[in-house]
Motif scaffolding. Structure first.
Motif, PDB file in Angstrom:
ATOM      1  N   MET A   1       1.596  -1.095   0.356  1.00 54.69           N
ATOM      2  CA  MET A   1       0.069  -0.168  -0.038  1.00 54.69           C
ATOM      3  C   MET A   1       1.117   0.831  -0.184  1.00 54.69           C
ATOM      4  SD  MET A   1      -3.426   1.307   2.795  1.00 54.69           S
ATOM      5  CE  MET A   1      -2.408   1.219   3.951  1.00 54.69           C
ATOM      6  N   LYS A   2       0.625   2.397  -1.406  1.00 55.54           N
ATOM      7  CA  LYS A   2       1.636   3.576  -1.496  1.00 55.54           C
ATOM      8  C   LYS A   2       0.487   4.338  -0.274  1.00 55.54           C
ATOM      9  CE  LYS A   2       3.423   6.090  -4.281  1.00 55.54           C
ATOM     10  NZ  LYS A   2       3.719   6.803  -5.852  1.00 55.54           N
ATOM     11  N   ILE A   3       1.817   5.174  -0.033  1.00 57.54           N
ATOM     12  CA  ILE A   3       0.896   6.278   1.238  1.00 57.54           C
ATOM     13  C   ILE A   3       1.805   7.547   1.380  1.00 57.54           C
ATOM     14  CG2 ILE A   3       0.459   7.693   3.650  1.00 57.54           C
ATOM     15  CD1 ILE A   3       0.517   4.389   4.412  1.00 57.54           C
ATOM     16  N   GLU A   4       1.284   8.467   0.414  1.00 63.22           N
ATOM     17  CA  GLU A   4       1.855   9.902   0.218  1.00 63.22           C
ATOM     18  C   GLU A   4       1.179  11.389   1.030  1.00 63.22           C
ATOM     19  OE1 GLU A   4       2.677  11.851  -4.218  1.00 63.22           O
ATOM     20  OE2 GLU A   4       1.224  10.314  -3.635  1.00 63.22           O
ATOM     21  N   LEU A   5       1.626  11.996   1.650  1.00 63.75           N
ATOM     22  CA  LEU A   5       1.178  13.570   1.947  1.00 63.75           C
ATOM     23  C   LEU A   5       2.073  14.499   1.027  1.00 63.75           C
ATOM     24  CD1 LEU A   5       1.867  11.178   4.759  1.00 63.75           C
ATOM     25  CD2 LEU A   5       2.168  12.983   5.681  1.00 63.75           C
ATOM     26  N   VAL A  63      -3.684  14.181   2.268  1.00 66.80           N
ATOM     27  CA  VAL A  63      -3.021  12.806   2.622  1.00 66.80           C
ATOM     28  C   VAL A  63      -3.607  11.395   1.093  1.00 66.80           C
ATOM     29  CG1 VAL A  63      -2.374  10.298   4.439  1.00 66.80           C
ATOM     30  CG2 VAL A  63      -2.461  13.070   4.532  1.00 66.80           C
ATOM     31  N   LEU A  64      -2.551  10.735   0.329  1.00 72.13           N
ATOM     32  CA  LEU A  64      -3.404   9.796  -0.523  1.00 72.13           C
ATOM     33  C   LEU A  64      -3.157   8.614   0.138  1.00 72.13           C
ATOM     34  CD1 LEU A  64      -2.173  12.015  -3.323  1.00 72.13           C
ATOM     35  CD2 LEU A  64      -4.740  11.720  -2.104  1.00 72.13           C
ATOM     36  N   VAL A  65      -3.967   7.655   0.136  1.00 65.57           N
ATOM     37  CA  VAL A  65      -3.527   5.788  -0.233  1.00 65.57           C
ATOM     38  C   VAL A  65      -3.762   5.496  -1.383  1.00 65.57           C
ATOM     39  CG1 VAL A  65      -4.104   3.805   1.209  1.00 65.57           C
ATOM     40  CG2 VAL A  65      -3.358   6.052   2.595  1.00 65.57           C
TER      41      VAL A  65
END
Length: 394
Positions: A1-5, A63-65
């Motif tokens: 799972m990719k997380i991006e702020l 915040v993106l998942v």
């Protein structure tokens, strides 16, 4: 799972005004990565974790998942809190299956997977016991199993080892790293313990006062700190005020040293030298002379303080020099880290008026609004004209 702020920010309303708990946080977490977020108490670590979990909503940025904005808890993230938060009136089995009950997923297949987890982490013989019959380390393993039982795509750990004694913490550090490598999911681990972050992580995020100070591998963070705060917080450091006096030459402790960093001549800088990178030799045989003012045995090395005039230099060495011994110091160019000197600043929330003045802290002040856009200018009517010719009403 990719997380991006992306420039995530969080503010809270306090009795004396707005408090910025997080400012402009931007970074990404790859699938299967072990990331530690480290910093002093109140720096915004737990706020950052709450945003990723969807428990809190950013007041700015996003915040993106997996490319989708996080607007609520998704069920993809498992949160392991600082305290184990086990229910004392439920058995260990009742505690570890609680998440499955809440999600209405307490199926035979799921219960079999919980049995496997209890077996794997040496708790299968304690399933009918109550939490108060377990040791601290066993309770933490129970809390971890409860979180893993829901099969999260990412595990969020908010200082889960803080309440354990040193021996248990070391054991659990090794356990968590093995678990992460075995199951291959993303771990985001919040801690204030620098050694914990360095020893467990693929990537370390260093925070202070709501801002990310540096992101990098543990080796990069330790060997190439971005600023004096990172150098001081991650490991022990000698931090001196210095001045660049020539091409890769810096003056500090009243001596000119060769270095490998290039800064403009006469610029004031912070000079960082790790204690293990300071070498002691006999008086007169090094770069600058001093005297040992204290010596403490730390188990694997002696930590000594050398006084050079009124300046203290902390040294770590396996060979002790007794208090009062005169000596000389050698610092190699590669071990001298130069960074731009940081200055404290007052931060205010303000606004620009129609007169192109700025209002903050209860007053109105003249300012140079062209600093907002490089190469901009003001026209006769007071509008800001960018170098591309765009007309902006501030």
């Amino acid at each position: 799972m990719k997380i991006e702020l992306r420039r995530a920010a969080m503010t809270y309303q306090a009795p004396d005004g707005e408090v910025a708990a997080l400012r402009d946080a931007t970074f990404g977490v790859a699938d299967g990565e072990f990331v530690s977020i480290v910093g002093p108490s109140g720096c915004g670590k737990s706020t950052l974790l709450a945003l990723i979990a969807g428990i809190e909503h950013p007041s700015g940025g996003e915040v993106l998942v997996d490319g989708e904005p996080v607007r609520a808890p998704t069920g993809k993230a498992g949160l392991m809190p600082q305290r184990d938060q086990l229910f004392d009136w439920r058995t260990i089995w009742g505690n570890v299956t609680l998440g499955l009950e809440v999600r209405h997923e307490n199926t035979p297949a799921r219960r079999d997977s919980v049995h496997d987890l209890l077996e794997q982490y040496q708790l299968s013989g304690f399933a009918r016991k109550l939490p108060n019959q377990l040791s601290g380390g066993m309770r933490q393993r129970c809390a971890l199993i409860r979180t893993l039982a829901t099969s999260p795509d990412v595990l969020l750990l908010d200082e889960p080892l803080a309440a354990l004694d040193l021996k248990l913490r070391k054991d659990m550090q090794n356990e968590l790293k093995k678990i992460q490598q075995a199951i291959g999911i993303t771990f985001i681990f919040v801690t204030h313990d620098q050694e914990e972050a360095l020893s467990m992580s693929d990537t370390v995020v260093v925070m202070d006062k709501g801002e990310i100070q540096q992101i990098g591998s543990p080796i990069d963070i330790y060997n190439e700190p971005k600023n004096a705060f990172v150098a001081d917080f991650i490991g022990e450091s000698n931090i001196f005020s210095g001045t660049m006096v020539g091409d890769k030459k810096v003056r500090f402790i009243n001596k000119v040293f060769d270095c490998v960093d290039d800064f403009p001549k006469n610029e004031k800088v912070d000079v960082v030298v790790r204690p293990e990178d300071v070498f002691l030799v006999d008086e007169g045989k090094g770069q600058v002379d001093g005297v040992i003012s204290s010596s403490i045995f730390k188990g694997v090395h002696y930590e000594m303080v050398v006084m050079v005039g009124k300046t203290e230099i902390v040294v770590q060495d396996t060979i002790e020099r007794k208090e009062g011994t005169k000596c000389s110091v050698i610092i190699r160019p590669d071990d001298i880290h130069i960074m731009a000197k940081e200055f404290d600043a007052n931060r205010y929330t303000g606004y620009i008026t129609k007169k192109n003045t700025v209002c903050f802290a209860g007053g109105e002040f003249e300012c140079d609004v062209t600093q907002l856009y490089e190469g901009s200018r003001l026209d006769e009517e007071g509008y800001l004209i960018t170098k591309e010719g765009e007309k902006i009403d501030l």
